[in-house]
Design an enzyme around this catalytic site. Structure first.
Site, PDB file in Angstrom:
ATOM      1  N   ASP A  56      63.996 -62.214  29.590  1.00  0.00           N
ATOM      2  CA  ASP A  56      63.726 -61.895  28.186  1.00  0.00           C
ATOM      3  C   ASP A  56      63.895 -63.171  27.359  1.00  0.00           C
ATOM      4  O   ASP A  56      64.752 -64.012  27.645  1.00  0.00           O
ATOM      5  CB  ASP A  56      64.714 -60.830  27.718  1.00  0.00           C
ATOM      6  N   GLY A  77      66.200 -79.438  36.015  1.00  0.00           N
ATOM      7  CA  GLY A  77      64.909 -79.003  36.546  1.00  0.00           C
ATOM      8  C   GLY A  77      63.807 -79.970  36.203  1.00  0.00           C
ATOM      9  O   GLY A  77      63.999 -80.966  35.488  1.00  0.00           O
ATOM     10  N   ARG A 118      60.686 -81.408  34.336  1.00  0.00           N
ATOM     11  CA  ARG A 118      60.214 -81.325  32.951  1.00  0.00           C
ATOM     12  C   ARG A 118      58.913 -80.524  32.892  1.00  0.00           C
ATOM     13  O   ARG A 118      58.006 -80.706  33.700  1.00  0.00           O
ATOM     14  CB  ARG A 118      59.968 -82.725  32.386  1.00  0.00           C
ATOM     15  N   LEU A 175      55.257 -79.058  31.331  1.00  0.00           N
ATOM     16  CA  LEU A 175      54.064 -79.630  30.723  1.00  0.00           C
ATOM     17  C   LEU A 175      53.752 -78.997  29.377  1.00  0.00           C
ATOM     18  O   LEU A 175      53.060 -79.586  28.554  1.00  0.00           O
ATOM     19  CB  LEU A 175      52.856 -79.446  31.661  1.00  0.00           C
ATOM     20  N   ALA A 219      67.550 -79.765  29.912  1.00  0.00           N
ATOM     21  CA  ALA A 219      67.956 -78.749  30.868  1.00  0.00           C
ATOM     22  C   ALA A 219      67.659 -79.237  32.279  1.00  0.00           C
ATOM     23  O   ALA A 219      66.701 -79.979  32.506  1.00  0.00           O
ATOM     24  CB  ALA A 219      67.221 -77.449  30.593  1.00  0.00           C
ATOM     25  N   LYS A 247      63.799 -73.596  24.131  1.00  0.00           N
ATOM     26  CA  LYS A 247      62.445 -73.991  24.544  1.00  0.00           C
ATOM     27  C   LYS A 247      61.563 -74.183  23.306  1.00  0.00           C
ATOM     28  O   LYS A 247      61.495 -73.304  22.441  1.00  0.00           O
ATOM     29  CB  LYS A 247      61.842 -72.920  25.458  1.00  0.00           C
TER      30      LYS A 247
END
Length: 579
Positions: free
Chosen positions: A375, A321, A323, A325, A319, A340
């Site tokens: 959400d 952005g 990365r 942690l 995605a 995710k």
């Protein structure tokens, strides 16, 4: 080996599962139906508790249903034909069931729980829907149609003769006069003359301190949203707070960063079909979720996702952005969702555990997200086609999240996964945007987002701007939850006053200590952006702001933030219209 079960046994088990769903939906409906009384009596804390209880219903009902099955059968000892027969019998029971689509999802959940989500097989469960719902077949059950042959004022009087409340309006005649005037200003005389129907959903949509009548104005060439927002004044009398006639207003009200509505209906498929006609850019799963049927929303998402895979050819990749942690985040560029996965190991700078991260995501689920927290939805053993994974992404997932990944010849099976609506990461937006006004707006939104999350009794923790996204409507939304906590779990302290630039090193710092004066150094990086943020929201960098926010949270004072612009409120329109 357990002897094969008779057809009567199979019928009994199918009936038990459906009975478990029916009990669950009655429980859900009872809580939803109570929304009107809680609203009318200004029971704001009870509203928040009801939201949490309604979210918890599903898991409790599912556990009870699975327990009932174990009383009659040993699931692991049954052959494939047993499960096919059980599905067929269950399907027979769903004939003419008004919530058949939700009952299918409940059945899927039962099978998923029995097999620990390791069998995703349409012959055993409803991976695909059993039928195509024909919208409109129950339209009269969920929609009021109002006569438009008279004046606008006559129409408004008819509406408020139809929707009844158990408390009085403070000044209904004055409110309706202003609403009449706003409608006439918004529509040309020819548009007004062409209106042939006003349709409003029968259920009132309750959320937090508001109630909404949701519908549309129907004209030959177009339809417009027609939404009336109601609130209570200081004397706990009803007032019309706004009349909303723009599609963008309706889209934000039904946004993915807001708490679920309570809208009582026995025909959810028809309500969602009507909403989709109002909001064609939102997917059906988003609308089911918006009215609190989030489990079925997950089912509809999965079906929609499978369909999209069949009609696309791009590859899953990282995605956009910075990365993360704690999470590995990837997406399919042609689809508006990010995926995710919790990493197996975190750097020392992250003093959290895997279970703590899960707890944080559950906390957000149960919290009024006030339009500022995305959400998320949790999946077990989510399957993706291996041939659609970029090699770089698959290798990194195996390295960073190996305990959550299982490979077959054709699939990547993710044992534990979250999905979330895709947004533009705020740091990328601010790097790419050249318009000073848009940059200023985004930074103002960032400050408001942090403040409003705090008002919802949540301390965001890691407030780097890379952890926020910006929507197509220009709203800034927080989406990184691994360091969130309740406000009372942090101690907001002032930095010591000293000429020594290293004085902070000599200060005793506990694990819950927070120094707001340091926020300006890391929320945004560039000096020019810092200056704008300080100008707009300098109080965020003070101990006083956070102590006051903490005090309000401790008092359990329920604050409210409008999901539409302040200039849409009637109290502000009165000044414009001279009333």
């Amino acid at each position: 080996m357990q002897p094969s079960l008779s057809s009567e046994n199979i019928k009994q088990i199918a009936y038990q599962i459906l009975n478990g769903f029916d009990k669950s939906f009655r429980w859900y409906s009872r809580i939803t139906r109570g929304a009107q009384q809680r609203f009318e009596q200004a029971q704001w804390q009870a509203i928040q508790q009801a939201v949490k209880e309604r979210i918890s219903i599903y898991e409790q009902s599912l556990s009870a249903a699975v327990s009932d099955i174990y009383q009659h059968v040993s699931p692991m000892q049954q052959n494939h034909q047993f499960w096919c027969s059980l599905k067929a019998e269950y399907l027979r029971l769903l004939d003419d069931h008004p919530q058949y689509e939700l009952a299918e999802t409940f059945y899927n959940s039962v099978i998923g729980r029995l097999f620990k989500h390791q069998k995703i097989d349409d012959s055993m469960m409803f991976v695909l829907p059993s039928r195509c719902y024909l919208s409109g077949q129950d339209r009269t059950q969920v929609v009021h149609s109002f006569d438009t042959t008279g004046t606008v004022r006559k129409l408004l009087d008819d509406i408020f003769s139809t929707y009844r409340f158990n408390i009085p309006f403070a000044h209904l005649d004055q409110d309706l006069t202003l609403v009449d005037r706003i409608i006439r200003q918004h529509l040309t005389p020819s548009h007004l003359a062409s209106i042939h129907t006003i349709e409003l959903l029968k259920p009132v949509f309750y959320r937090s301190k508001s109630a909404y009548l949701v519908g549309r104005i129907c004209m030959p060439e177009q339809t417009l949203p027609f939404v009336i927002a109601l609130m209570l004044d200081e004397q706990q009398q009803l007032v019309i707070d706004a009349i909303l006639l723009e599609p963008s207003d309706l889209s934000v009200i039904f946004g993915f960063a807001r708490a679920y509505f309570m809208a009582d209906t026995q025909y959810p498929a028809e309500v969602v079909a009507f909403l989709h006609e109002l909001l064609p850019n939102k997917k059906y799963f988003e609308l089911y979720i918006s009215i609190g049927l989030y489990k079925h929303g997950k089912t509809v998402f999965y079906r929609n996702f499978l369909q999209h895979l069949d009609h696309s050819s791009d590859y899953f990749t990282f995605a956009p952005g910075v990365r993360g942690l704690v999470m590995s985040v990837f997406h399919l560029p042609s689809y508006g969702i990010v995926f995710k996965i919790i990493k197996d190991h975190f750097p020392e700078s992250k003093s959290v555990s895997r279970e703590r991260v899960k707890d944080c995501y559950r906390l957000v689920k149960m919290t009024d997200r006030v339009g500022r927290m995305a959400d998320t939805h949790e999946y077990m053993n989510f399957r993706l086609p291996k041939n659609r994974m970029s090699t770089e992404l698959l290798n990194e997932l195996l390295q960073e999240c190996g305990s959550s990944i299982e490979l077959t010849d054709d699939e990547v099976i993710i044992k534990h996964l979250y999905i979330e609506r895709k947004m533009t990461p705020l740091n990328l937006y601010l790097e790419q945007e050249q318009d000073p006004q848009k940059i200023r707006h985004a930074l103002n939104e960032l400050g408001l987002c942090i403040k409003q999350i705090a008002a919802a009794n949540i301390f965001a923790g890691d407030m780097l701007h890379k952890n926020f996204g910006i929507t197509r409507h220009g709203r800034v939304i927080f989406y990184d939850y691994d360091e969130i906590c309740y406000m009372h779990e942090r101690e907001f302290r002032a930095l010591p006053k000293s000429d020594d630039p290293y004085a902070i090193d000599t200060l005793s710092v506990g694990p819950t200590d927070v120094f707001p004066e340091q926020f300006e150094h890391f929320i945004v990086g560039k000096k020019a952006l810092k200056q704008i943020l300080k100008e707009l929201h300098g109080d965020l960098m003070t101990q006083e702001f956070w102590l006051e926010a903490q005090r309000k949270a401790a008092s359990r004072e329920v604050q409210y933030f409008w999901p539409y612009a302040q200039n849409k409120r009637l109290v502000n329109q009165q000044l414009v219209n001279g009333l």
